[in-house]
Scaffold this motif. Structure first.
Motif, mmCIF file in Angstrom:
data_model
loop_
_atom_site.group_PDB
_atom_site.id
_atom_site.type_symbol
_atom_site.label_atom_id
_atom_site.label_comp_id
_atom_site.label_asym_id
_atom_site.label_seq_id
_atom_site.Cartn_x
_atom_site.Cartn_y
_atom_site.Cartn_z
ATOM 1 N N TYR A 13 0.794 -1.220 0.000
ATOM 2 C CA TYR A 13 0.000 0.000 0.000
ATOM 3 C C TYR A 13 0.831 1.276 0.000
ATOM 4 O O TYR A 13 0.299 2.365 0.172
ATOM 5 C CB TYR A 13 -0.936 0.006 1.212
ATOM 6 C CG TYR A 13 -2.009 -1.037 1.100
ATOM 7 C CD1 TYR A 13 -2.995 -0.940 0.135
ATOM 8 C CD2 TYR A 13 -2.025 -2.125 1.952
ATOM 9 C CE1 TYR A 13 -3.978 -1.896 0.022
ATOM 10 C CE2 TYR A 13 -3.005 -3.089 1.852
ATOM 11 C CZ TYR A 13 -3.983 -2.968 0.887
ATOM 12 O OH TYR A 13 -4.953 -3.922 0.776
ATOM 13 N N THR B 16 -0.361 4.009 -2.423
ATOM 14 C CA THR B 16 -1.633 4.594 -2.007
ATOM 15 C C THR B 16 -1.406 5.644 -0.929
ATOM 16 O O THR B 16 -1.935 6.753 -0.998
ATOM 17 C CB THR B 16 -2.582 3.496 -1.474
ATOM 18 O OG1 THR B 16 -2.789 2.529 -2.494
ATOM 19 C CG2 THR B 16 -3.906 4.080 -1.036
ATOM 20 N N VAL C 202 -4.853 2.884 5.401
ATOM 21 C CA VAL C 202 -5.490 2.591 4.103
ATOM 22 C C VAL C 202 -7.010 2.625 4.241
ATOM 23 O O VAL C 202 -7.708 3.135 3.357
ATOM 24 C CB VAL C 202 -4.997 1.244 3.541
ATOM 25 C CG1 VAL C 202 -5.812 0.827 2.329
ATOM 26 C CG2 VAL C 202 -3.526 1.345 3.175
ATOM 27 N N ASN D 43 -9.595 4.883 2.096
ATOM 28 C CA ASN D 43 -10.683 4.283 1.316
ATOM 29 C C ASN D 43 -12.070 4.631 1.828
ATOM 30 O O ASN D 43 -13.048 4.426 1.120
ATOM 31 C CB ASN D 43 -10.512 2.771 1.263
ATOM 32 C CG ASN D 43 -9.336 2.374 0.411
ATOM 33 O OD1 ASN D 43 -8.980 3.073 -0.536
ATOM 34 N ND2 ASN D 43 -8.712 1.273 0.740
#
Length: 79
Positions: free
Chosen positions: A28, A31, A53, A57
């Protein structure tokens, strides 16, 4: 639905942790680096990465700047 899939994926990474050659940080990293390019994720646990994360999201009504502030705050407090 997107949140459930992202949460499930993050939980899977956390649960498989040592069994996988790729940890949550490397999976990740891109991201998280979209919101905090200066972040060094090497000292964070898989659970901390999954939490960050999930925050990204959980797209609710937050703007990029609000999400960026949340990510940077988590990076500061979770390590």
């Amino acid at each position: 639905m997107k949140r459930i899939i992202a949460t499930s994926a993050a939980a899977l990474v956390v649960l498989t942790g040592a069994a996988s050659a790729m940890g949550a940080a490397s999976a990740y990293e891109n991201t998280i680096k979209q919101f905090a390019p200066e972040a060094d994720l090497s000292g964070y646990s898989d659970a901390a990465i999954a939490h960050i994360v999930n925050t990204i999201n959980d797209d609710g009504d937050d703007s990029f700047v609000q999400t960026q502030a949340q990510v940077r705050s988590l990076l500061k407090h979770l390590n």
